[in-house]
Design a protein around this motif. Structure first.
Motif, PDB file in Angstrom:
ATOM      1  N   TYR A 262      29.044  76.193  42.463  1.00  0.00           N
ATOM      2  CA  TYR A 262      28.972  75.400  41.244  1.00  0.00           C
ATOM      3  C   TYR A 262      28.708  73.934  41.582  1.00  0.00           C
ATOM      4  O   TYR A 262      29.241  73.410  42.560  1.00  0.00           O
TER       5      TYR A 262
ATOM      6  N   ARG B  97      25.997  78.062  39.129  1.00  0.00           N
ATOM      7  CA  ARG B  97      25.949  77.386  37.838  1.00  0.00           C
ATOM      8  C   ARG B  97      26.020  75.871  38.042  1.00  0.00           C
ATOM      9  O   ARG B  97      26.697  75.392  38.961  1.00  0.00           O
TER      10      ARG B  97
ATOM     11  N   ASN C 103      23.103  79.368  28.789  1.00  0.00           N
ATOM     12  CA  ASN C 103      22.170  78.661  29.666  1.00  0.00           C
ATOM     13  C   ASN C 103      21.328  77.693  28.845  1.00  0.00           C
ATOM     14  O   ASN C 103      20.959  77.982  27.706  1.00  0.00           O
TER      15      ASN C 103
END
Length: 259
Positions: free
Chosen positions: A97, A145, A247
């Motif tokens: 991340y 992410r 997203n």
């Protein structure tokens, strides 16, 4: 670290810029409570960074602090090397991340904004986000992410934010392009846009000035200014598997400010 805390670890690792204070600090601690280890950056205050490391350990996950000025892109190659070393010390070679949180304030208007301030804001809020993400792409796992931090001021115009607000709006557009280009690697990219938050940001004006705090509360549907505790959990949530199909979205965390 106790055996209980080791068992809590998810194996996931996050990089958070500007993690020694405010929203970034809260994000590190929220992730630690979820068992996510962090590599976070600080600009100048190592003592505060050390406090975050200790608090993260108490919350259940390790954290490593690295010094970085995100407005100085020439330092990024050395920073990536430092990240590689930090990952190695964690028993990993990639991370999962990325939270591009570090930022600086500006109260410039169209009338008094200078080229120097414009360049400084661009270097931190757009150029820094673009180039640091680019530099870290080889180290982020496929399926990872990214959360980029914007501001409610990208949506609502206020006096004294003629440079800062548009820079954050640029980050929001950049985030959509990131989501498009990183889609083949299954890396989702979203934006969190905090409203007025009571921290030391911008000289602590929302936190420390009662008149400003009241003005924010009066213009917020939920009746108060925000705190880091309102924002960090949202960022941590967006990084989790539960939000895996979200997203290229902008989520404003502002309690309904100026709706």
């Amino acid at each position: 670290m106790t055996a209980e805390r080791q068992d809590k670890s998810t194996g996931k690792i996050a990089i958070i810029t500007g993690g020694s204070r405010g929203i970034g600090r809260n994000t590190v601690l929220c992730l630690a409570r979820r068992g996510v280890r962090s590599i976070f950056t600080y600009n100048s205050n190592q003592a505060e960074a050390d406090k975050v490391i200790a608090l993260a350990a108490e919350a259940g996950a390790g954290a490593i602090a690295l010094k970085l000025d995100t407005g100085k892109s020439a330092s990024f190659p050395a920073f990536v090397d430092a990240v590689r070393s930090a990952l190695e010390s964690m028993g990993a070679d990639h991370f999962d991340y990325l939270v591009n949180n570090a930022g600086t304030s500006s109260t410039a208007t169209l009338a008094n904004g200078t080229e120097e301030e414009l360049d400084a804001q661009f270097s931190v809020h757009f150029k820094g986000v673009f180039l640091l993400t680019q530099a870290l792409l080889p180290l982020i796992n496929d399926g990872g992410r990214i959360v980029n931090i914007s501001s409610g001021l990208a949506r609502v115009a206020m006096n004294g934010r003629a440079i800062y607000g548009p820079m954050k709006a640029a980050v929001e557009t950049l985030s959509r392009y990131m989501a498009l280009e990183l889609g083949p690697r299954r890396i989702a990219v979203n934006v969190v846009a905090p409203g007025a938050i009571a921290t030391d940001f911008s000289g602590g004006v929302v936190r420390d000035n009662p008149a400003v705090n009241k003005m924010v509360a009066d213009h917020t549907a939920l009746g108060r200014a925000g705190t880091p505790d309102d924002v960090g959990p949202v960022i941590a949530g967006l990084l989790s598997d539960e939000f895996g199909w979200v997203n290229a979205q902008r989520i404003e965390v502002a309690g309904g400010m100026q709706i």
